[in-house]
Design a protein around this motif. Structure first.
Motif, short mmCIF file in Angstrom:
data_model
loop_
_atom_site.label_atom_id
_atom_site.label_comp_id
_atom_site.label_asym_id
_atom_site.label_seq_id
_atom_site.Cartn_x
_atom_site.Cartn_y
_atom_site.Cartn_z
N ILE A 201 0.87 -1.18 0.00
CA ILE A 201 0.00 0.00 0.00
C ILE A 201 0.91 1.22 0.00
O ILE A 201 1.68 1.42 0.95
N SER A 202 0.84 2.01 -1.07
CA SER A 202 1.72 3.17 -1.16
C SER A 202 1.25 4.26 -0.19
O SER A 202 0.16 4.18 0.36
N LEU A 203 2.10 5.25 0.00
CA LEU A 203 1.80 6.28 1.01
C LEU A 203 1.46 7.62 0.37
O LEU A 203 1.72 8.68 0.95
N ASP A 204 0.87 7.57 -0.82
CA ASP A 204 0.59 8.82 -1.55
C ASP A 204 -0.84 9.31 -1.31
O ASP A 204 -1.48 9.82 -2.20
N TRP A 205 -1.34 9.12 -0.07
CA TRP A 205 -2.72 9.53 0.22
C TRP A 205 -2.83 9.96 1.65
O TRP A 205 -1.95 9.68 2.44
#
Ligand code: 1PZ
Length: 205
Positions: A201-205
C-alpha cells in the motif's frame, strides 16, 4: 518554571511516553500494540493549547482520529491487526476506517517531528518552522481549501519565545525535550509506514 524546578513539563511527558512505547515495541519483538499506541498519541494533544486558538480545529481533527483508534483497541490487539482486517474488507483508504485514521494520526506525529526538527535546525520564526513542516508532511495530502485555512492559521502562531514559556520550558530544556521526541517517535513513525508498504500500500494519500 517547571523545567527549572525539575517538575515534569508537557513536552517531557510526551517524550517519555514515546520512549516507553518504543521500548515496549522492542520488548514485543517489534510488534506495536494498539492500546498503548493510541494512549500515547492522545497525550500529544496537550501541545495544542500552546499553539493558540486557531489550531483548535487541527486538535479536534487529530483527537477524533485518535479516539477512533482508542475505541478500536477494544477489539484489535495490534496495529497490524486493524490493517489486515481493513484489507480483507477492502476499506483501508475509506474515510473513517481505522487504517485511514491510523495513516492520519501518523501524519500528525510526523508533523510534530518535522516542526521540532525545523525549530532546532533554524533560528527562524515559529511561523517559518511550522510552514516548512506542514509543507513537507501534510500539505501534499490536503485539499486546497484545507491548505489555505492552515496557511491563514499560521499567522496566529506564537513566537518562539512565547511557545517556550507556554510549554513551561527554558531555551535549553526545550531543545533537549524536542530532541527526545524526535528520536523516540522516529522508529514508531517508520514502523507505521512499513506496515502499509510491506502490504504493497503506497503512502501517496
Ligand atoms: C505541530 C503543529 C504544527 C503547526 C500547525 C500545523 C497545523 C496543521 C493543521 C492540520 C489541519 C488538518 C485539517 C484536516 C485535514 C483532513 O482533511 C485530513 C483528512 O481527514 P479524513 O479525510 O481522513 O477524514 N486529516 C488529516 O490529515 C489529519 C492530520 C492531523 C494533523 C493534526 C495536527 C497534529 C499536530 C499536533 C500539534 C500539537
Amino acid at each position: 518554571v517547571a523545567a527549572r524546578q525539575g517538575m515534569e513539563t508537557p513536552l517531557t511527558a510526551v517524550a517519555e511516553a514515546f520512549e516507553e512505547l518504543a521500548r515496549g515495541m522492542e520488548a514485543d519483538s517489534g510488534e506495536l500494540r494498539l492500546a498503548p499506541f493510541s494512549d500515547t498519541c492522545a497525550l500529544v494533544s496537550v501541545l495544542f493549547s500552546s499553539l493558540g486558538m486557531a489550531f483548535r480545529f487541527a486538535e479536534m481533527e487529530y483527537v477524533t482520529k485518535v479516539n477512533d483508534l482508542i475505541g478500536a483497541g477494544k477489539s484489535y490487539r495490534t496495529l497490524s491487526d486493524i490493517l489486515d482486517k481493513d484489507i480483507q474488507n477492502d476499506c483501508v483508504k475509506k474515510q473513517g476506517s481505522h487504517s485511514r485514521n491510523l495513516r492520519r494520526v501518523r501524519l500528525g506525529l510526523g508533523l510534530i517531528k518535522a516542526l521540532f526538527e525545523q525549530f532546532l535546525a533554524t533560528e527562524g520564526s515559529l511561523y517559518d518552522a511550522a510552514t516548512t513542516a506542514y509543507g513537507q508532511v501534510c500539505a501534499p495530502f490536503h485539499s486546497w481549501a484545507i491548505r489555505k485555512a492552515v496557511g491563514a492559521g499560521m499567522y496566529t502562531l506564537p513566537t518562539r519565545e512565547q511557545l517556550i514559556v507556554r510549554l513551561n520550558e527554558t531555551d535549553f530544556s526545550v531543545q533537549k525535550e524536542m530532541r527526545r521526541y524526535i528520536d523516540a517517535s522516529s522508529p514508531i513513525i517508520e514502523y507505521i509506514d512499513n506496515l502499509f508498504l510491506s502490504r504493497n500500500i503506497s503512502l501517496d494519500w
